[in-house]
Design an enzyme around this catalytic site. Structure first.
Site, PDB file in Angstrom:
ATOM      1  N   CYS B 173     -17.256 -34.649 -14.790  1.00  0.00           N
ATOM      2  CA  CYS B 173     -17.839 -34.424 -13.465  1.00  0.00           C
ATOM      3  C   CYS B 173     -16.834 -34.575 -12.332  1.00  0.00           C
ATOM      4  CB  CYS B 173     -19.030 -35.351 -13.277  1.00  0.00           C
ATOM      5  SG  CYS B 173     -20.322 -34.953 -14.474  1.00  0.00           S
ATOM      6  N   HIS B 313     -19.612 -39.197  -4.312  1.00  0.00           N
ATOM      7  CA  HIS B 313     -20.008 -38.593  -5.582  1.00  0.00           C
ATOM      8  C   HIS B 313     -21.545 -38.638  -5.631  1.00  0.00           C
ATOM      9  CE1 HIS B 313     -19.416 -37.076  -9.560  1.00  0.00           C
ATOM     10  NE2 HIS B 313     -19.977 -38.113 -10.136  1.00  0.00           N
ATOM     11  N   GLU B 324     -20.384 -46.955  -6.816  1.00  0.00           N
ATOM     12  CA  GLU B 324     -19.612 -46.249  -5.792  1.00  0.00           C
ATOM     13  C   GLU B 324     -19.667 -47.005  -4.464  1.00  0.00           C
ATOM     14  OE1 GLU B 324     -20.713 -42.156  -5.165  1.00  0.00           O
ATOM     15  OE2 GLU B 324     -18.902 -41.777  -3.994  1.00  0.00           O
ATOM     16  N   LYS B 345     -25.303 -33.969  -3.117  1.00  0.00           N
ATOM     17  CA  LYS B 345     -26.116 -33.797  -4.330  1.00  0.00           C
ATOM     18  C   LYS B 345     -27.593 -34.025  -4.060  1.00  0.00           C
ATOM     19  CE  LYS B 345     -22.419 -34.869  -7.646  1.00  0.00           C
ATOM     20  NZ  LYS B 345     -21.302 -35.436  -6.849  1.00  0.00           N
ATOM     21  N   HIS B 350     -26.370 -32.023  -8.943  1.00  0.00           N
ATOM     22  CA  HIS B 350     -25.016 -32.318  -9.426  1.00  0.00           C
ATOM     23  C   HIS B 350     -24.471 -31.054 -10.091  1.00  0.00           C
ATOM     24  CE1 HIS B 350     -21.555 -34.081 -11.037  1.00  0.00           C
ATOM     25  NE2 HIS B 350     -22.047 -35.165 -11.620  1.00  0.00           N
ATOM     26  N   PHE B 409     -17.838 -38.913 -16.841  1.00  0.00           N
ATOM     27  CA  PHE B 409     -17.848 -39.497 -18.188  1.00  0.00           C
ATOM     28  C   PHE B 409     -16.424 -39.481 -18.745  1.00  0.00           C
ATOM     29  CE2 PHE B 409     -22.437 -38.131 -19.588  1.00  0.00           C
ATOM     30  CZ  PHE B 409     -22.963 -39.064 -18.720  1.00  0.00           C
TER      31      PHE B 409
END
Lengths: 395, 424
Positions: B173, B313, B324, B345, B350, B409
Site C-alpha cells: 500500500c 495514510h 499513524e 481515503k 484505499h 503490509f
C-alpha cells in the site's frame, strides 16, 4: 556525482542442484548433472528445488508456516548470502541494509480452486458460490504468501534486514532492474549496502499455466537451450539467489571478503520483431563491455525460446568473439524473475574459483582454457527485456 | 538549481488522476474539497455471501477482457495522458525519461479459469492438470501476455515512448509513493532530467476483496456505502477498497525552468524504513513509521515545525489510524495537535497500489489551491487521536509544506515531502 565501486560480499544460491555456492561448484563439474522432473506436469518438465533443512535459515516454525515455497526459497537464500557476507545477526548493520527483491506472486490453493471449478458449472448462482467457497475455504493468511512484496517482508522478519524494501515485478527483466537500481544507488551514494535477489518456485501448476497458454514452455523432456528447435521454450526451474552488494569502502571498512566487483549493469527494452533481441542485447552488452577486462567468460540466462535464444548467442559471439559461454538454463532451468540473479551467482562463483565450469553435455558449448578475469552475464526475457552485467575479479 | 546536498532539485510539471470521484484533476479536486464520497455498492460482481459489499470502484472506465490487469492499464493510460499533456513534455509518444509504475500483482482471474476448465472438457472433478491441458492447445494465447507482471508497464512504455527499461514495482500500500521515490532518485543521480511516475490499481474483484476480508481489514458497515470509510473516528472498523490511478511528470528544476514549464510543486524529500515486526502489523513502538517521517523531513532539509499539513495514510483501520497518529505526535511533538491532518481515503477509499501516487497528487493540489481537503464521516472523535483531522469540511489554509504518509503490509513505510517552492 562521485562514482563508487560496487562489490559483492555475499551470495546465497539454492536450486535444483543444491544449496550454497560450494554445492553448485561441485555439481557443475559434472557436465550432465541436471535435476529434471518430466512427469509431474507432463508434457512440461521442471527443475525441482532440492529439499532444504529450513531450520538452518528460517529458525521459527511459525515463520516457515506463514510462507509458501517461493518465499521459503528466497528467505533461505537471503540467509545464505548474509551468512557468507558475515552480516548474519549484525543487528545494527542489518537495520540499515536496503532490500531490493525481484518477485512474481505466490501459490494458490489448488484444492479449493479445483472444487470451485468443479461446482461452478452446476450452480444456478455461480458468483455467489464462488464468494461462499472462497470466504469459507481459503486460509486467511494465504494472501500473505501470495503478495509479491511479502518475500521482502519475510526477509525483514526472519533476518532483520530493515533498512527499507522495494519489490520489482515483471518476469526476467525485473531481476535485471533490481540489480541495476541497487548498483546505481550504491555508485551514486544513495545507499551503502543492499541485499538484492529473487526466488521462484517452478513446481506450481498455476504458474506453469500462464506460460503454457503462451506456448513458451518446452514439451517432451530436457534438452540444452541451444538444442530446442524441435520444441522451443523454457523449462522452468526453482531457485533462490541473493547478493550482498556494497560500496567497496563500506565493505572494506568492516573487513568483509570481496568475492567480485559488479562493474556495470545495463537494462534495455525492445519491440520483439525479428532481430530486435540481437540489437537490444547488443546495446546492453556494448554499455557494459568497457568494464570487462582480461579473459572474459559469459553466463547466459537464455530461455530456450529458440528464435530469441539463437539471436542472443549470435550477438554474444559477435561482441565477444571466442569467449566461452555457459547457459544457466542447461544446468538449473529457467527461473524467471530469479534467472538473472542465478546467472550472476554462477558468474561470481566462476570468478571466485578462478575457473569456468565445464560445458553442459550435448549443448555444443566450447571448453574454456584460460581462467576468466571477468564475466559477462546476459539476460533475454522470454517475452520482453534485455540486460547485461559485467563482473570483475577483485584485485 | 541544486539542493543543499548538491543534488538536482526535483519538481512536478504534470499530474493526472482518475478515481471513483471522476476523471481528471479538476473534477477530482472539486469533489474532494466538497466532501463527496466515491464509495458505492459493488455492481460488477455478485456480492451474495460477502461481509463487505461496497468499494470505491471506477465504473466509468471499461476494460476488455474485464480483469484487474486490463483495468489497471486503462486507468494508468488516462492518468498519464493528462499528466504528460499538462507538462507538455517531449513529442507525442516520446517521453524523455524512464517509467516507474506501481501496479497491483497481476493474476489470472476466475473467468479465465472457468474458460480453461470448460475447454478441457472435464466433466468430473476439475484439477490443474485439466487446465494445463486446455492451456497447451494454444487457444488462450493472448492471456499469457495479459497476465504477465511486466505487461502493463511495457505497454505504457510503448505508447508514451518512455526511455530505458520500465520498472514495475510493489511495496504493497505504499507502492505509489515508492514509484515517485524511484523517479526522484534517478533525477538526483543525474541519470535523467525527467521521469514518469505512476500508481494504478483496478483490482476490485471478488477474490481480491475476499482476501482482505479474511484478514478482517475491511469495513463491514455497508449501509450507507459513503459512510463506511471514517478515518480517525472512534467507530472506524476497516478500510474500503478503492480504485484509480495517478501519474506525475517529475523533472529537474533546471530542466523545467529551461523549457519554461509551469512548476506545480517540489518533491523536497523522501523517507523510508522497513519493519521486521510482523507481516501485517506495525512495530508496537511505531518507530519504523516515525523514522520514515523523520527521514523525509531531514532529506528535505526541513524541521518538523515546517510541516503545515499531513496528508495521512489514514486507512480507517483501527490499527493504522492509531499508530499513524502516535507516529505524527512523536515526530512533531505537542505542535501536532494543531497541524491539520486529513485522509483522502474517507472519500475515495484505499486505492492500494495507487494510493501513494493519488495522495501525492492531492498533496500538490492542496499546495496549489491553498485549501485542505477534509476527512469526511467524522462524527465520533476518538479520544486516542487528539488531532485536527479537518473534520467534514475543506478549509482554506496557508500550506507551504505537506507530508504524505504511505504504509503497507510487509513492513513498508514511505513518506514524501512536498514543498511549494524550490530551495537550495
Amino acid at each position: 556525482m562521485g562514482q563508487r565501486d560496487v562489490v559483492i560480499t555475499g551470495v546465497g544460491l539454492v536450486s535444483s542442484l543444491g544449496e550454497g555456492l560450494e554445492a553448485h561448484a561441485g555439481a557443475l563439474k559434472d557436465p550432465s548433472a541436471v535435476n529434471v522432473d518430466a512427469t509431474t506436469y507432463a508434457p512440461f518438465s521442471v527443475h525441482p528445488a532440492v529439499a532444504l533443512e529450513l531450520d538452518r535459515q528460517i529458525p521459527k516454525k511459525l515463520d516457515q508456516k506463514q510462507m509458501e515455497p517461493w518465499q521459503r526459497l528466497g528467505t533461505y537464500a537471503a540467509g545464505l548470502a548474509l551468512e557468507m557476507a558475515g552480516l548474519k545477526g549484525d543487528k545494527e548493520k542489518l537495520s540499515e541494509t536496503q532490500l531490493i527483491v525481484a518477485a512474481g506472486g505466490g501459490e494458490r490453493d489448488y484444492a479449493v480452486d479445483g472444487q470451485i471449478l468443479t461446482e461452478m458449472p452446476k450452480s444456478a448462482t455461480p458468483g455467489v458460490l464462488l464468494n461462499e467457497k472462497l470466504m469459507g475455504e481459503l486460509r486467511p493468511t494465504l494472501f500473505l504468501a501470495q503478495l509479491s512484496n511479502l518475500l521482502a517482508g519475510n526477509i525483514s522478519i526472519v533476518h532483520g534486514v530493515t533498512g527499507a524494501s522495494r519489490t520489482f515485478m515483471g518476469e526476467e527483466q525485473c531481476g535485471v532492474d533490481a540489480v541495476r537500481i541497487a548498483f546505481e544507488r550504491i555508485r551514486a551514494g544513495q545507499g551503502d549496502r543492499f541485499l538484492v535477489g529473487s526466488s521462484y518456485n517452478s513446481e506450481r501448476p498455476d504458474s506453469l499455466l500462464i506460460f503454457a497458454m503462451g506456448g513458451v514452455l518446452k514439451q517432451g523432456g530436457f534438452a540444452p537451450v541451444q538444442k530446442r528447435e524441435a520444441s522451443p521454450g523454457m523449462i522452468l526451474g526453482s531457485a533462490g539467489a541473493f547478493f550482498v552488494m556494497e560500496a567497496r569502502e563500506a565493505a572494506e571498512a568492516r573487513g568483509a571478503t570481496i568475492l567480485a566487483e559488479l562493474a556495470d549493469v545495463s537494462a534495455t527494452r525492445s519491440i520483439r520483431d525479428a532481430g530486435a533481441v540481437a540489437a537490444s542485447l547488443g546495446v546492453a552488452i556494448d554499455a557494459v563491455k568497457p568494464a570487462l577486462s582480461g579473459a572474459v567468460a559469459v553466463i547466459s540466462g537464455a530461455s530456450g525460446c529458440a528464435d530469441i535464444t539463437a539471436e542472443e548467442f549470435d550477438v554474444i559471439a559477435e561482441k565477444l568473439p571466442g569467449a566461452p559461454i555457459r547457459a544457466t538454463g542447461n544446468r538449473l532451468g529457467h527461473a524467471l524473475e530469479s534467472q538473472f540473479a542465478v546467472s550472476l551467482a554462477l558468474g561470481v562463483l566462476t570468478l571466485k574459483d578462478g575457473a569456468l565450469f565445464p560445458p553442459a553435455a550435448g549443448s555444443g558449448e566450447a571448453p574454456a582454457d584460460t581462467a576468466p578475469q571477468s564475466v559477462l552475464v546476459t539476460s533475454v526475457g522470454h517475452k520482453r527485456g534485455e540486460g547485461a552485467a559485467a563482473l570483475k575479479r577483485t584485485q | 538549481m541544486k539542493d543543499r546536498n548538491g543534488r538536482p532539485v526535483v519538481v512536478v510539471t504534470g499530474i493526472g488522476l482518475v478515481t471513483s470521484l471522476g476523471q481528471g484533476k479538476t473534477d477530482n479536486w472539486a469533489a474532494l474539497t466538497a466532501g463527496k464520497s466515491g464509495i458505492r455498492q459493488i455492481t460488477r460482481f455478485p456480492t451474495g455471501g460477502l461481509r463487505t459489499t461496497i468499494a470505491g470502484t471506477v465504473d466509468f472506465v471499461k476494460a476488455e477482457p474485464f480483469c484487474a490487469a486490463q483495468l489497471s492499464e486503462n486507468f494508468a493510460r488516462i492518468a498519464v495522458e493528462e499528466a504528460v499533456g499538462e507538462a507538455k513534455i517531449g513529442g507525442k509518444g516520446d517521453f524523455p525519461g524512464p517509467l516507474f509504475i506501481a501496479v497491483p500483482p497481476v493474476e489470472m482471474e476466475w473467468p479465465q479459469r472457468e474458460a480453461l476448465a470448460k475447454a478441457s472438457g472435464q466433466t468430473g472433478d476439475v484439477t490443474y492438470a485439466d487446465l494445463l491441458k486446455a492451456a497447451a492447445t494454444g487457444a488462450f494465447k493472448p492471456w499469457h501476455d495479459l497476465f504477465l507482471f511486466g505487461t502493463v508497464a511495457d505497454r505504457l512504455a510503448e505508447t508514451f515512448g518512455t526511455k530505458g527499461s520500465p520498472i514495475s514495482l510493489s511495496t504493497a500500500c505504499s507502492s505509489g509513493a515508492t514509484a515517485i521515490q524511484l523517479g526522484v532518485e534517478a533525477i538526483r543521480r543525474g541519470e535523467t532530467d525527467a521521469a514518469l511516475c505512476v500508481g494504478t490499481d483496478g483490482s476490485v474483484q471478488a477474490e481480491a476483496l475476499i482476501r482482505f476480508s479474511l484478514l478482517s481489514a475491511l469495513s463491514t458497515q455497508n449501509d450507507p456505502p459513503e459512510g463506511a470509510s471514517k478515518p480517525f473516528s472512534k467507530n472506524r472498523d476497516g478500510f474500503v477498497m478503492g480504485e484509480g490511478a495517478a501519474a506525475l511528470v517529475l523533472e529537474s528544476y533546471a530542466s523545467a525552468k529551461a523549457r519554461g514549464a509551469k512548476i506545480l510543486g517540489v518533491i523536497a524529500g523522501c523517507g523510508e524504513k522497513g519493519d521486521g515486526f510482523h507481516r501485517t502489523r506495525t512495530s508496537p513502538d511505531g518507530m519504523p513509521a516515525i523514522l520514515a517521517m523523520r527521514g523525509a523531513i531531514a532529506d528535505a532539509g526541513l524541521t518538523p515545525d515546517d510541516i503545515d499539513y499531513v496528508n495521512a495514510h489514514g486507512t480507517s483501520t483501527p490499527e493504522n489510524d492509531k499508530m499513524e497518529s502516535l507516529g505524527c505526535m512523536a515526530v512533531m511533538g505537542e505542535r501536532m495537535k494543531s497541524v491539520p491532518i486529513s485522509s483522502n481515503k474517507s472519500m475515495i477509499g484505499h486505492t492500494l497500489t495507487a494510493a501513494g501516487a493519488v495522495e501525492a497528487v492531492f498533496s500538490l493540489l492542496t499546495i496549489a489551491n491553498q485549501k485542505i481537503p477534509p476527512t469526511i464521516n467524522y462524527a465520533q472523535p476518538d479520544p486516542a487521536i487528539p488531532l485536527d483531522v479537518v473534520p467534514n469540511v475543506a478549509r482554506d489554509a496557508r500550506v507551504r509544506h505537506v507530508m504524505s504518509n504511505s504504509f503497507g503490509f510487509g513492513g513498508q513505510n514511505t513518506v514524501l515531502l512536498f514543498a511549494a517552492e524550490a530551495r537550495q
